[in-house]
Scaffold this motif. Structure first.
Motif, PDB file in Angstrom:
ATOM      1  N   LEU B   7       0.696  -1.227   0.059  1.00 55.30           N
ATOM      2  CA  LEU B   7      -0.143   0.015   0.006  1.00 55.30           C
ATOM      3  C   LEU B   7       0.848   1.251   0.017  1.00 55.30           C
ATOM      4  N   ALA B  11       0.744   4.385  -2.657  1.00 55.36           N
ATOM      5  CA  ALA B  11       0.588   5.621  -2.682  1.00 55.36           C
ATOM      6  C   ALA B  11       1.703   6.490  -2.896  1.00 55.36           C
ATOM      7  N   CYS B  18      -7.315   7.148  -1.924  1.00 50.83           N
ATOM      8  CA  CYS B  18      -8.091   5.970  -1.979  1.00 50.83           C
ATOM      9  C   CYS B  18      -9.436   6.320  -2.109  1.00 50.83           C
ATOM     10  N   ALA B  58      -5.880   5.167  -8.308  1.00 49.63           N
ATOM     11  CA  ALA B  58      -5.946   4.705  -6.816  1.00 49.63           C
ATOM     12  C   ALA B  58      -4.898   4.002  -6.246  1.00 49.63           C
ATOM     13  N   ALA B  60      -5.720   2.656  -3.302  1.00 45.12           N
ATOM     14  CA  ALA B  60      -6.595   1.508  -2.618  1.00 45.12           C
ATOM     15  C   ALA B  60      -7.995   2.028  -3.016  1.00 45.12           C
ATOM     16  N   TYR B  61      -9.065   1.107  -2.887  1.00 40.93           N
ATOM     17  CA  TYR B  61     -10.363   1.233  -2.852  1.00 40.93           C
ATOM     18  C   TYR B  61     -10.800   0.983  -1.494  1.00 40.93           C
ATOM     19  N   LYS B  62     -11.845   1.783  -0.892  1.00 41.37           N
ATOM     20  CA  LYS B  62     -12.353   1.458   0.219  1.00 41.37           C
ATOM     21  C   LYS B  62     -13.876   1.209  -0.035  1.00 41.37           C
ATOM     22  N   ILE B  94      -9.959  -2.202   0.614  1.00 39.60           N
ATOM     23  CA  ILE B  94     -10.163  -1.826   2.227  1.00 39.60           C
ATOM     24  C   ILE B  94     -11.621  -2.188   2.486  1.00 39.60           C
ATOM     25  N   LEU B 221      -5.041   5.561   7.727  1.00 36.95           N
ATOM     26  CA  LEU B 221      -6.066   5.945   6.801  1.00 36.95           C
ATOM     27  C   LEU B 221      -6.879   6.855   7.094  1.00 36.95           C
ATOM     28  N   ILE B 246      -2.853   7.312   3.572  1.00 43.32           N
ATOM     29  CA  ILE B 246      -3.720   7.307   2.151  1.00 43.32           C
ATOM     30  C   ILE B 246      -4.928   7.945   2.742  1.00 43.32           C
ATOM     31  N   ASN B 248      -8.994   9.119   2.042  1.00 41.90           N
ATOM     32  CA  ASN B 248      -9.976   8.626   1.369  1.00 41.90           C
ATOM     33  C   ASN B 248     -11.122   9.713   0.885  1.00 41.90           C
TER      34      ASN B 248
END
Lengths: 286, 286
Positions: B7, B11, B18, B58, B60-62, B94, B221, B246, B248
């Motif tokens: 991650l 990033a 995110c 991205a 990450a995706y949450k 996530i 996060l 990261i 969001n």
């Protein structure tokens, strides 16, 4: 009649017994494991049989959603079918989901657990995020006769990590109790209890007694009986002063057949026996 | 490579972005609402299109499970299909589930969210119940390369109800931060961050900076960007010292088409534009 009144009346009539359906595959009798069904279908059948033989004893059922989430969609079908079946018997169903999130997200959880597939009568809530994590449920309490139980002093060993920290001259769990009281003050029913209740474990009866005295209008969901060490005498000392609680047992009841070595269709009779024994263990002191 | 290293690397490479898939029906463009599909199918299609156009942006995706739980089983199918699709693109997912329960129940949540239908890379955890609510995940961190983010100082207004209480000369959220650090100390990766991270909102940047200094091995996060008031400059001040987070954004990104009045198949281009704008807003200060 408000939800918590209904639960109070049932608990006075039948005894303060909450049957916990924390059902996992390892609790199923062999005859069910051998069926050519999905795991979720087997769990649903197990739960239905238990509900059939305990409906006259249980003031409520508490269904621990984690056991069902662990099996993915098939498990959540079993969760849906279990809560629907228990509610069809006109018994209060508590979704033990311990959800807690900011207001806009809390709205989604409220919709998810107070309507539709997963509708229950009461859900458990974690309020580490403060009132935002609780206020989304107010509307459902008012308009749909629902209730919530907020985690206050839980029964697990590490509860002390946060809940027993000292703030001024009180513990975090006392501060939480005061907030539960305050948030719940708008929802007091005819028996004097709020539709916003509290979860307090039975593992420390002295703490529980002090909590109850401080919050006389709070109704309690009490885990920690049986497998976790709490006794009927412990809870009866509190219930003698106020019938302010229901007591949950899960493993202690739904593994009754395993202790007896029963692996066939007759398993549910042993669960009934274990539930009767719990009822007797509490009522004999009252 | 440990999950939090993966991650961190993403990033640094793409920017600390995110994308929050807190998808509800009201965000869908008209052409999708008009389809003869279930609500869950429409949401899945919406999410897939967004993933397609943001995968290069991205880190990450949450995915906020409450939005899916609110639609019952159909919604949870959409949750499953969304996390599977995002993970198939080799991007960290996530599961924003904020679960928290005693050890035996925590085991069930760990199984439910780190294997099977709902498998994600990281899940968010509420530790009001103490280490018992966290320890069930250690095994998955070690053996399955998973991670968790524990709620520390959340971005919602009433977070102060509990998290800012004063214990001795520290706040509850500082005590929680120290516990996150301690619990995470066994899981430090090659970039110096633990697989046990923390959720700290961007709504109070001064508090965040102090939290980061106190816990230099914690990866964060960070919700609260955009719709909740946090800015790129706020987070960049922290990221300049350590690329420890990261950020969001959910509504701010996935409603990009609504602000532009686009209700057709081209909607995802506007979500991409919003994501690019967020990336630029943060990276220009770094």
């Amino acid at each position: 009649m408000m939800l918590m009144d209904r639960l109070y009346n049932e608990a006075v009539k039948k005894g303060p017994i909450c049957v916990g359906l924390d059902t996992t595959m390892k609790f199923l009798p062999k005859y069910l494991l051998d069926k050519d069904w999905s795991d979720g279908e087997k769990i649903t059948e197990f739960n239905k049989k238990i509900i059939d033989v305990t409906a006259d004893l249980a003031a409520a059922y508490k269904v621990q959603i984690a056991c069902y989430e662990s099996l993915g969609l098939d498990g959540l079908k079993a969760y849906r079918d279990t809560v629907k079946y228990a509610r069809s018997k006109n018994i209060v169903v508590i979704g033990d989901v311990k959800r807690g999130d900011i207001a806009s997200t809390g709205d989604q959880y409220a919709k998810g657990h107070f309507t539709g597939d997963f509708e229950v009568d009461i859900m458990t809530v974690n309020a580490y995020m403060g009132e935002d994590a609780v206020s989304p449920y107010y509307k459902y309490i008012k308009e749909n006769d629902k209730g919530i139980f907020i985690l206050q002093r839980t029964s697990n060993p590490s509860a002390v990590d946060l809940q027993n920290l000292i703030v001024g001259d009180e513990t975090v769990y006392e501060v939480m109790g005061d907030k539960i009281k305050k948030w719940g003050s708008a929802f007091i029913g005819e028996n004097g209890f709020s539709a916003i209740g509290s979860v307090v474990g039975l593992t420390r009866p002295d703490e529980f007694e002090a909590i109850r005295e401080r919050c006389p209008q709070t109704f309690f969901l009490v885990p920690g009986y049986g497998a976790q060490g709490g006794t009927g005498e412990d809870i009866a000392k509190i219930l003698k002063k106020s019938r302010c609680a229901i007591v949950n047992s899960s493993r202690g009841l739904i593994t009754g057949h395993q202790k007896a070595g029963c692996e066939d269709e007759g398993f549910a009779n042993y669960v009934r026996k274990a539930t009767l024994a719990m009822q007797e263990d509490i009522l004999k002191w009252l």
